[in-house]
Design a protein around this motif. Structure first.
Motif, PDB file in Angstrom:
ATOM      1  N   HIS A 178      16.226   1.719   8.988  1.00 54.34           N
ATOM      2  CA  HIS A 178      15.908   1.328  10.329  1.00 54.34           C
ATOM      3  C   HIS A 178      15.260   2.472  11.412  1.00 54.34           C
ATOM      4  O   HIS A 178      14.583   1.743  12.182  1.00 54.34           O
ATOM      5  CB  HIS A 178      17.285   1.625  10.840  1.00 54.34           C
ATOM      6  CG  HIS A 178      18.104   0.198  10.439  1.00 54.34           C
ATOM      7  ND1 HIS A 178      18.303  -0.242   9.258  1.00 54.34           N
ATOM      8  CD2 HIS A 178      18.942  -0.704  11.233  1.00 54.34           C
ATOM      9  CE1 HIS A 178      18.988  -1.323   9.084  1.00 54.34           C
ATOM     10  NE2 HIS A 178      19.213  -1.726  10.460  1.00 54.34           N
TER      11      HIS A 178
ATOM     12  N   HIS B  29      22.932  -8.868   8.028  1.00 56.41           N
ATOM     13  CA  HIS B  29      21.840  -9.814   7.328  1.00 56.41           C
ATOM     14  C   HIS B  29      21.931  -9.776   5.888  1.00 56.41           C
ATOM     15  O   HIS B  29      21.097 -10.256   5.096  1.00 56.41           O
ATOM     16  CB  HIS B  29      20.542  -9.704   7.888  1.00 56.41           C
ATOM     17  CG  HIS B  29      20.342 -10.111   9.481  1.00 56.41           C
ATOM     18  ND1 HIS B  29      20.626  -9.113  10.289  1.00 56.41           N
ATOM     19  CD2 HIS B  29      20.438 -11.189   9.779  1.00 56.41           C
ATOM     20  CE1 HIS B  29      20.448  -9.676  11.621  1.00 56.41           C
ATOM     21  NE2 HIS B  29      20.473 -10.783  11.277  1.00 56.41           N
TER      22      HIS B  29
ATOM     23  N   SER C 198      10.148  -7.512   9.971  1.00 53.26           N
ATOM     24  CA  SER C 198      11.781  -7.629   9.983  1.00 53.26           C
ATOM     25  C   SER C 198      12.039  -8.262   8.614  1.00 53.26           C
ATOM     26  O   SER C 198      11.345  -8.837   7.843  1.00 53.26           O
ATOM     27  CB  SER C 198      12.481  -8.189  10.997  1.00 53.26           C
ATOM     28  OG  SER C 198      12.241  -9.672  10.963  1.00 53.26           O
ATOM     29  N   CYS C 199      13.506  -8.148   8.182  1.00 50.67           N
ATOM     30  CA  CYS C 199      14.015  -8.680   7.080  1.00 50.67           C
ATOM     31  C   CYS C 199      14.188 -10.320   7.155  1.00 50.67           C
ATOM     32  O   CYS C 199      14.039 -11.021   6.111  1.00 50.67           O
ATOM     33  CB  CYS C 199      15.366  -8.463   6.970  1.00 50.67           C
ATOM     34  SG  CYS C 199      16.548  -8.808   8.342  1.00 50.67           S
TER      35      CYS C 199
ATOM     36  N   CYS D  44      12.396  -1.343   9.922  1.00 49.66           N
ATOM     37  CA  CYS D  44      13.060  -2.237  10.860  1.00 49.66           C
ATOM     38  C   CYS D  44      12.351  -2.259  12.311  1.00 49.66           C
ATOM     39  O   CYS D  44      12.191  -3.297  13.053  1.00 49.66           O
ATOM     40  CB  CYS D  44      14.558  -2.245  11.022  1.00 49.66           C
ATOM     41  SG  CYS D  44      15.486  -2.247   9.541  1.00 49.66           S
TER      42      CYS D  44
ATOM     43  N   CYS E  40      12.351  -4.382  15.672  1.00 46.16           N
ATOM     44  CA  CYS E  40      13.729  -5.607  15.589  1.00 46.16           C
ATOM     45  C   CYS E  40      14.847  -5.127  16.281  1.00 46.16           C
ATOM     46  O   CYS E  40      15.357  -6.087  16.931  1.00 46.16           O
ATOM     47  CB  CYS E  40      14.006  -5.666  14.187  1.00 46.16           C
ATOM     48  SG  CYS E  40      15.322  -6.745  13.871  1.00 46.16           S
ATOM     49  N   LEU E  41      15.402  -3.932  16.181  1.00 46.23           N
ATOM     50  CA  LEU E  41      16.527  -3.520  16.925  1.00 46.23           C
ATOM     51  C   LEU E  41      16.332  -2.716  18.162  1.00 46.23           C
ATOM     52  O   LEU E  41      17.327  -2.016  18.643  1.00 46.23           O
ATOM     53  CB  LEU E  41      17.647  -3.168  16.000  1.00 46.23           C
ATOM     54  CG  LEU E  41      17.688  -1.734  15.458  1.00 46.23           C
ATOM     55  CD1 LEU E  41      18.975  -1.343  14.706  1.00 46.23           C
ATOM     56  CD2 LEU E  41      16.510  -1.318  14.683  1.00 46.23           C
TER      57      LEU E  41
ATOM     58  N   ASN F 186      15.179 -11.848  14.039  1.00 44.34           N
ATOM     59  CA  ASN F 186      16.404 -12.658  14.046  1.00 44.34           C
ATOM     60  C   ASN F 186      17.276 -12.830  15.196  1.00 44.34           C
ATOM     61  O   ASN F 186      18.377 -13.431  15.165  1.00 44.34           O
ATOM     62  CB  ASN F 186      17.223 -12.541  12.799  1.00 44.34           C
ATOM     63  CG  ASN F 186      17.429 -11.075  12.502  1.00 44.34           C
ATOM     64  OD1 ASN F 186      17.672 -10.357  13.347  1.00 44.34           O
ATOM     65  ND2 ASN F 186      17.202 -10.792  11.124  1.00 44.34           N
TER      66      ASN F 186
ATOM     67  N   ARG G 178      18.328  -6.221  23.041  1.00 43.64           N
ATOM     68  CA  ARG G 178      18.361  -6.069  21.462  1.00 43.64           C
ATOM     69  C   ARG G 178      17.015  -5.019  21.337  1.00 43.64           C
ATOM     70  O   ARG G 178      17.246  -4.241  20.725  1.00 43.64           O
ATOM     71  CB  ARG G 178      17.940  -7.376  20.913  1.00 43.64           C
ATOM     72  CG  ARG G 178      17.678  -7.080  19.424  1.00 43.64           C
ATOM     73  CD  ARG G 178      18.997  -6.894  18.606  1.00 43.64           C
ATOM     74  NE  ARG G 178      18.326  -6.898  17.186  1.00 43.64           N
ATOM     75  CZ  ARG G 178      19.258  -6.528  16.345  1.00 43.64           C
ATOM     76  NH1 ARG G 178      20.513  -6.188  16.240  1.00 43.64           N
ATOM     77  NH2 ARG G 178      18.852  -6.681  14.991  1.00 43.64           N
TER      78      ARG G 178
HETATM   79  S1  SF4 Z   1      17.604  -7.615  11.612  1.00 40.93           S
HETATM   80 FE1  SF4 Z   1      16.224  -5.950  11.793  1.00 40.93          FE
HETATM   81  S2  SF4 Z   1      17.339  -3.941  11.905  1.00 40.93           S
HETATM   82 FE2  SF4 Z   1      18.804  -5.366  10.694  1.00 40.93          FE
HETATM   83  S3  SF4 Z   1      18.014  -5.020   8.771  1.00 40.93           S
HETATM   84 FE3  SF4 Z   1      16.749  -6.928   9.590  1.00 40.93          FE
HETATM   85  S4  SF4 Z   1      14.850  -5.887  10.127  1.00 40.93           S
HETATM   86 FE4  SF4 Z   1      16.443  -4.279   9.937  1.00 40.93          FE
END
Ligand code: SF4
Lengths: 432, 174
Positions: A64, A123, A307-308, A368, A371-372, A390, A396
């Motif tokens: 993260h 996630h 991101s994921c 990450c 993303c957050l 997402n 966020r």
């Molecule tokens: S949603 Fe964003 S912060 Fe959460 S695991 Fe996926 S990339 Fe990382």
């Protein structure tokens, strides 16, 4: 009466039913990252129970905030690192080898059809793409998972979605799942698993299936699930080839997890994607979704690809196809975070990194990231980010900021124009 | 067992997510106490002031549907816990948040929308809720009167609350 894939996994992993309706399952993989695990580790230490149920079944990554940005995040990394060493956890991915948890763990072959998977991360539903029961949990569930290898669930009901038709050029898995979340709403799948069926899913790569399953939680879903098939076997083959005489045998074996024809579904939906537009969110909830035509022209300050959800090689290829030979608007900051080192290297080998850089993108290490909004890529109050992530929740990506969720294709052309744009006018795959 | 009851904070909105309850930037903390000042800091709700006395004095939250959606962060129940809020009453919860509450020995009580409406009828002044954990009922009282409502809770959730959370329960049993 037949059973759904999840019901089969619940039956095969049932350890206890302490009360009617509460199922305690044996867990095959417990995944950990540095945000939600350190408090669990500290709590175990303070209880005098600094143990793990099985170091082989615990997978750990720092993803993260990496490299650490300050003393606090350095300490989170240290607690996780020290613990992994102390407990003999070999699958621990630290800086230089780390990437976004839901991208790197599948890439390492840790997830298999029929597995039970938990992680202190919502996630975790992503891994259902392999035909697993994979659920995000909180730190306490994670702690018990680490200590005992079990987790309690109410048996989820299943929503089946059949996705058929022909995906138009410029329209991808991300658009499909945004469209589905709009239909289901942010709570429509609470306490349910979402099963994705249909020709569109059958023809999707594992990467695209992961994009679909990744956002099941945005409709409240416990997990997203795809039936494991040839595509799954191809992806996993380097890790399972010793266990099967050939790929066909693996496909046959994985079929046992498929939902039966006469199983019971809570709800069935079907979606014909023929003629569907690229989809973009407009509000602070992931079900606030519109077609790109309605959103086109909205100015943005930053474009984030990663991101994921959409930081995999396929996503980078899609975005790069639009960016090739073009430069992004001088009014936009472009940020790319390839999701894993393998993806980064592959993108480099294929010349994609160069395309992003020539276009004016900043390329970060696998993380990450934006993303957050807790490490790099934070936006200022009043700023807008077009993002392949997402979540568009208020704050966020930075207090007072706005996030529009979209596919890598929409993100790429948005970066070029400096405002939300429609990839379809760039021709097939951006090749105008 | 924890204390269940006290002054009510009414949050009249659905789909309040865990990023709003505790923003991601505070997830770098490794103690629950450090979260205390940041409860509901990014909540998008007209007129809501996270530092208002009514928020600080609250012991119970009453809200609408799909409370706690989004991130799995247990920091959301923790920030309530360290602010002595051990009960959230809603018409529905997101799965992970709900489980996290019970895993911490806290109460996530689901009521029908009509019952939630009747609780919101007490908003505006000083309202408080008391919980009779044994009888599965709660009573709301304010200057507008008082009303007792029954709620449903699974045996498992009840056992978690009695055990002070899932770690204690699981450690004794598995
Ligand atoms: S949603 Fe964003 S912060 Fe959460 S695991 Fe996926 S990339 Fe990382």
């Amino acid at each position: 009466m037949g059973m759904t894939l999840s019901e089969k996994i619940f039956r095969s992993h049932l350890k206890d039913e302490p009360f009617p309706g509460t199922k305690v399952l044996d867990i095959d993989v417990v995944m950990c990252h540095e945000i939600t695990t350190p408090i669990a580790v500290n709590d175990l230490v303070s209880r005098g129970k600094d143990r793990v149920f099985n170091p082989e079944k615990i997978k750990v990554v720092i993803d993260h905030v990496t490299p650490a940005k300050d003393t606090k995040t350095a300490l989170q990394g240290k607690i996780l690192r020290d613990w992994a060493r102390r407990q003999g956890i070999k699958d621990f991915f630290d800086i230089g080898r780390n990437g976004v948890c839901h991208a790197i763990f599948p890439e390492k072959g840790f997830i298999r059809p029929g597995y039970t998977v938990i992680m202190g991360d919502s996630h975790t539903c992503t891994h259902g793409a392999f035909g697993a029961f994979a659920a995000g949990v909180g730190t306490t569930d994670l702690e018990v998972g680490i200590l005992k290898g079990v987790c309690a669930f109410r048996e989820p009901r299943t929503i089946r979605i059949d996705i058929n038709g022909a995906l138009p050029d410029g329209v991808y898995a991300k658009d499909v799942i945004l469209r589905i979340i709009k239909e289901l709403t942010v709570k429509g799948a609470t306490d349910c698993v979402i099963e994705f069926h249909g020709d569109v899913v059958k023809n999707m790569s594992m990467e695209s299936r992961m994009t679909l399953c990744n956002m099941a939680i945005e409709a409240g879903g416990t997990s997203g699930v795809c039936m494991p098939d040839e595509v799954t076997v191809d992806y996993l083959w380097p890790f399972i080839s010793a266990e099967y005489k050939d790929k066909a045998a693996a496909v046959e074996d994985f079929r046992k997890w498929w939902s039966d024809d006469d199983c019971r579904y809570e709800r069935r939906l079907s979606l014909d994607v023929t003629g569907m537009e690229p989809q973009v969110t407009y509000g602070f909830k992931p079900d606030e979704v519109k077609g790109v035509t309605e959103m086109a022209g909205t100015p943005v300050d930053q474009v984030y690809i990663g991101s994921c959800t959409n930081g995999r090689i396929e996503d980078l290829r899609v975005a790069a196809a639009y960016l090739k030979g073009r430069t992004i608007s001088p009014l936009v900051r472009g940020v790319l975070s390839p999701a894993t080192p393998k993806i980064f290297r592959q993108a480099d080998d294929e010349g994609l990194i160069r395309i992003f850089m020539d276009a004016g993108f900043c390329v970060t290490n696998p993380t990450c990231g934006a993303c957050l909004g807790m490490s790099n890529g934070v936006i200022a109050p009043g700023e807008v980010c077009a993002s392949t992530t997402n979540r568009n929740f208020n704050g966020r990506m930075g207090k007072g900021g706005m996030v529009h969720l979209m596919s890598p294709a929409v993100a790429a052309v948005t970066a070029i124009e400096g405002k939300i744009a429609d990839p379809r006018k760039y021709g097939k795959g951006g090749a105008v | 067992m924890k204390d269940f009851g006290g002054k009510v904070l009414f949050l009249d909105r659905s789909d309040i997510n865990t990023d709003e309850i505790i923003p991601a930037k505070y997830l770098t903390e490794i103690s629950k106490e450090a979260l205390k000042q940041h409860m509901l800091e990014d909540l998008k709700l007209e007129g809501f002031e996270p530092d208002a006395p009514a928020v600080r004095d609250a012991r119970v939250i009453v809200t609408r549907s799909n409370f706690g959606c989004g991130s799995s962060r247990e920091h959301a129940p923790w920030v309530f816990e360290v602010n002595d809020i051990n009960v959230v009453i809603a018409s529905s919860f997101a799965r992970i948040f709900r489980q996290n509450m019970f895993n911490c020995g806290m109460l996530a009580i689901e009521l029908s929308e009509a019952d939630i409406d009747s609780l919101f009828g007490h908003a505006g002044g000083d309202a408080s809720v008391s919980v009779d954990f044994k009888k599965n009922s709660l009573t709301i009282s304010s200057e507008k009167g008082s009303r007792t409502l029954a709620y449903r809770i699974s045996e498992f959730d009840k056992a978690l609350v009695e055990a002070g959370g899932w770690v204690g329960f699981a450690d004794a049993k598995y």
